[in-house]
Enzyme design. Structure first.
Site, PDB file in Angstrom:
ATOM      1  N   ASP A   1       8.707   1.681  -3.004  1.00 15.94           N
ATOM      2  CA  ASP A   1       7.706   0.639  -3.207  1.00 15.94           C
ATOM      3  C   ASP A   1       7.859   0.177  -4.659  1.00 15.94           C
ATOM      4  O   ASP A   1       7.505   0.891  -5.591  1.00 15.94           O
ATOM      5  CB  ASP A   1       6.304   1.210  -2.938  1.00 15.94           C
ATOM      6  CG  ASP A   1       5.201   0.168  -3.116  1.00 15.94           C
ATOM      7  OD1 ASP A   1       5.404  -0.797  -3.888  1.00 15.94           O
ATOM      8  OD2 ASP A   1       4.126   0.325  -2.514  1.00 15.94           O
TER       9      ASP A   1
ATOM     10  N   TYR B   1       0.097   4.489  -3.325  1.00 16.93           N
ATOM     11  CA  TYR B   1      -0.972   3.525  -3.031  1.00 16.93           C
ATOM     12  C   TYR B   1      -1.898   4.094  -1.935  1.00 16.93           C
ATOM     13  O   TYR B   1      -1.428   4.702  -0.974  1.00 16.93           O
ATOM     14  CB  TYR B   1      -0.336   2.207  -2.584  1.00 16.93           C
ATOM     15  CG  TYR B   1      -1.354   1.162  -2.249  1.00 16.93           C
ATOM     16  CD1 TYR B   1      -2.080   0.531  -3.248  1.00 16.93           C
ATOM     17  CD2 TYR B   1      -1.602   0.822  -0.926  1.00 16.93           C
ATOM     18  CE1 TYR B   1      -3.035  -0.416  -2.928  1.00 16.93           C
ATOM     19  CE2 TYR B   1      -2.554  -0.125  -0.603  1.00 16.93           C
ATOM     20  CZ  TYR B   1      -3.270  -0.739  -1.613  1.00 16.93           C
ATOM     21  OH  TYR B   1      -4.212  -1.665  -1.288  1.00 16.93           O
TER      22      TYR B   1
ATOM     23  N   LYS C   1       0.848  -8.971  -5.247  1.00 19.10           N
ATOM     24  CA  LYS C   1       0.767  -8.675  -6.680  1.00 19.10           C
ATOM     25  C   LYS C   1       1.673  -9.641  -7.462  1.00 19.10           C
ATOM     26  O   LYS C   1       1.429 -10.824  -7.411  1.00 19.10           O
ATOM     27  CB  LYS C   1       1.112  -7.201  -6.903  1.00 19.10           C
ATOM     28  CG  LYS C   1       0.406  -6.248  -5.915  1.00 19.10           C
ATOM     29  CD  LYS C   1      -1.111  -6.245  -6.048  1.00 19.10           C
ATOM     30  CE  LYS C   1      -1.816  -5.584  -4.872  1.00 19.10           C
ATOM     31  NZ  LYS C   1      -1.380  -4.229  -4.561  1.00 19.10           N
TER      32      LYS C   1
ATOM     33  N   ARG D   1       6.921 -15.964  15.510  1.00 17.54           N
ATOM     34  CA  ARG D   1       6.822 -14.515  15.294  1.00 17.54           C
ATOM     35  C   ARG D   1       8.214 -13.937  15.012  1.00 17.54           C
ATOM     36  O   ARG D   1       8.357 -12.904  14.379  1.00 17.54           O
ATOM     37  CB  ARG D   1       6.152 -13.817  16.483  1.00 17.54           C
ATOM     38  CG  ARG D   1       6.011 -12.299  16.307  1.00 17.54           C
ATOM     39  CD  ARG D   1       4.874 -11.687  17.146  1.00 17.54           C
ATOM     40  NE  ARG D   1       4.847 -12.181  18.508  1.00 17.54           N
ATOM     41  CZ  ARG D   1       5.731 -11.843  19.462  1.00 17.54           C
ATOM     42  NH1 ARG D   1       6.699 -11.002  19.194  1.00 17.54           N
ATOM     43  NH2 ARG D   1       5.622 -12.338  20.676  1.00 17.54           N
TER      44      ARG D   1
HETATM   45  C1  LIG Z   1      -1.434  -3.434  -3.380  1.00 18.25           C
HETATM   46  C2  LIG Z   1      -0.366  -2.449  -3.120  1.00 18.25           C
HETATM   47  C3  LIG Z   1       0.050  -2.168  -1.816  1.00 18.25           C
HETATM   48  C4  LIG Z   1      -0.604  -2.781  -0.594  1.00 18.25           C
HETATM   49  O1  LIG Z   1      -0.368  -4.147  -0.539  1.00 18.25           O
HETATM   50  P1  LIG Z   1      -1.329  -5.187   0.268  1.00 18.25           P
HETATM   51  O2  LIG Z   1      -0.639  -6.471   0.028  1.00 18.25           O
HETATM   52  O3  LIG Z   1      -2.691  -5.085  -0.328  1.00 18.25           O
HETATM   53  O4  LIG Z   1      -1.309  -4.754   1.695  1.00 18.25           O
HETATM   54  C5  LIG Z   1       1.098  -1.282  -1.654  1.00 18.25           C
HETATM   55  N1  LIG Z   1       1.692  -0.686  -2.711  1.00 18.25           N
HETATM   56  C6  LIG Z   1       1.311  -0.934  -3.976  1.00 18.25           C
HETATM   57  C7  LIG Z   1       2.001  -0.243  -5.102  1.00 18.25           C
HETATM   58  C8  LIG Z   1       0.265  -1.814  -4.223  1.00 18.25           C
HETATM   59  O5  LIG Z   1      -0.116  -2.037  -5.494  1.00 18.25           O
END
Ligand SMILES: *Cc1c(COP(=O)(O)O)cnc(C)c1O
Length: 439
Positions: free
Chosen positions: A214, A133, A239, A80
């Site tokens: 992000d 998001y 992604k 962890r």
């Molecule tokens: C998919 C996504 C998230 C969330 O990510 P997860 O891996 O599904 O928790 C956050 N920000 C953006 C821009 C995303 O496309």
């Protein structure tokens, strides 16, 4: 010791090697693991101390009971806290963004929620671009208020002087400017330099205001927010970083000092990535640039083709910004490529969008993005369906909008699929004339 070793691995006779050249080997030495060329999966929960004194020393550093001796690194304790499959991945992740430190998480939302909880206190205000998001939006508007933290949205097209005024008006309560750029699904860009300037002015030495970005949509190959004054960069590694639609993970990157706070919160919330996923991500990083460049090249062909298609009324694509001076200016300063996300409005409404989506064959109908396979979805009724229709309209999300994530297939095969899907929803000439009259 380890840091010096890493620096040596990143250079060749004084030449700084590019991240794509380092993804296969950086941070790992074959002699650590029977000369295996690949870093193994360290599928273990705990690590054996060679003697009790060593365990004591590791815990002293882990709990900050004393400063490390020069060159002393924290040893492995428990997965962890740290695990080689994550540490090597994290070292590799720092290279793309030029970050001092990185931490891998169980999901993008784990990275986002852990970072926000690590940096915010009751009474703080977060100024955030809108839309963000869906999960982030919910966390900002429904979870953080329970802890006395409030959120205020701003439009990505808000001119820089107004953003500065907005930040200044919030004063010392403003603890964070949180940005998603390009915005999903409209591809609107937020000016990161302006956000950094606003944060510097609003914050003070005792209570700095952080810029958190992000960077899932363009990063880490096509956009580097830390170079534009951001303090932390976050990813849904699900992604592009993962890139094969077969894992869920996240990451946070920034200075050693800030990442220490984020990492501590990760330890106590237990939101770290597991070793197997860490290993899968290392495999994915080897082809990250290849995948992103190929997808971006195909997306350019497809976006240009869509723009002139009679059944497309509008494209939302970073390669089509020339008409918008302010957005184009941000694009030129901040982005290295238009990337591979395209949204467009189909002639007609929801029924036409659905008929089109239902006819796609090679392109799959699914949310998510950044994978090797191309995906299509309908933001108004899928990813962005919890946003009020009026707010959707303000954000530029229409019922005829379709979002595409372009993958690595042959672009002409993808266009053939789009073309046959359009052909099936051709609007009768009479209806078309009527539609054009009201527009
Ligand atoms: C998919 C996504 C998230 C969330 O990510 P997860 O891996 O599904 O928790 C956050 N920000 C953006 C821009 C995303 O496309």
């Amino acid at each position: 010791m380890k840091v010096k070793q890493l620096r040596n691995q990143a250079e060749l006779n004084g030449r700084a090697l590019r991240p794509e050249s380092l993804m296969m080997s950086y941070g790992f030495r074959p002699e650590w693991s029977e000369n295996a060329i690949k870093c193994p999966i360290f599928q273990t929960s705990t690590f054996v101390f060679s003697k009790a004194e060593e365990g004591k020393a590791f815990f002293e550093l882990a709990y900050g009971l004393r400063q490390p001796e020069p060159g002393e690194e924290m040893g492995l304790i428990y997965s962890r806290l740290n695990n080689p499959s994550l540490e090597i991945l994290e070292d590799r992740l720092t290279l793309w963004d030029g970050a001092e430190d990185a931490a891998a998480f169980a999901s993008g939302m784990a990275a986002i929620s852990t970072t926000l909880l690590a940096l915010l206190r009751p009474g703080d205000v977060v100024l955030h671009s809108e839309p963000v998001y869906g999960g982030t939006d919910f966390f900002l508007k429904n979870v953080l208020p329970r802890y006395g933290i409030t959120a205020e949205g701003f439009s990505p097209t808000l001119p820089a002087p107004e953003l500065l005024a907005c930040a200044a008006a919030l004063g010392p309560k403003l603890a964070m400017i949180y940005v998603e750029t390009p915005a999903n699904p409209t591809n609107h860009l937020v000016d990161l330099d302006a956000c950094a300037a606003a944060a510097r002015r609003a914050g003070s030495a005792e209570r700095p205001c952080r810029v958190v970005v992000d960077n899932t949509f363009l990063g880490p190959v096509f956009q580097h927010p830390l170079k534009h004054g951001a303090d932390l960069v976050l990813y849904s590694a699900t992604k592009f970083l993962g890139g094969h639609s077969d894992l869920i993970a996240g990451a946070a990157l920034g200075s050693k000092a800030l990442m220490k706070e984020v990492r501590a919160m990760r330890t106590f919330m237990g939101t770290m990535c597991d070793p197997n996923t860490g290993w899968m991500l290392m495999r994915s990083l080897e082809t990250l640039k290849l995948r992103m460049e190929r997808a971006a090249a195909s997306a350019r062909l497809i976006a240009d083709w869509l723009r002139q298609h009679p059944q497309v009324t509008c494209t939302y694509y970073l390669g089509h910004l020339e008409h918008d001076a302010a957005q184009y200016d941000i694009y030129r300063r901040q982005c290295l490529s238009p990337g591979s996300m395209i949204s467009f409005d189909i002639r007609g409404g929801e029924a036409d969008a659905f008929a089109f989506l239902n006819r796609l064959q090679l392109i799959k109908l699914a949310v998510s993005l950044g994978g090797t396979e191309s995906l299509a979805e309908h933001p108004a009724t899928m990813t962005h369906s919890d946003i009020e229709p009026a707010t959707q309209r303000d954000m530029g999300i229409t019922s005829s909008m379709i979002r595409l994530s372009i993958g690595v297939e042959d672009p002409h095969d993808l266009m053939a699929d789009l073309d046959q899907a359009f052909a099936g929803v051709e609007v009768p000439a009479e209806a078309q004339a009527q539609y054009d009259a009201v527009i």
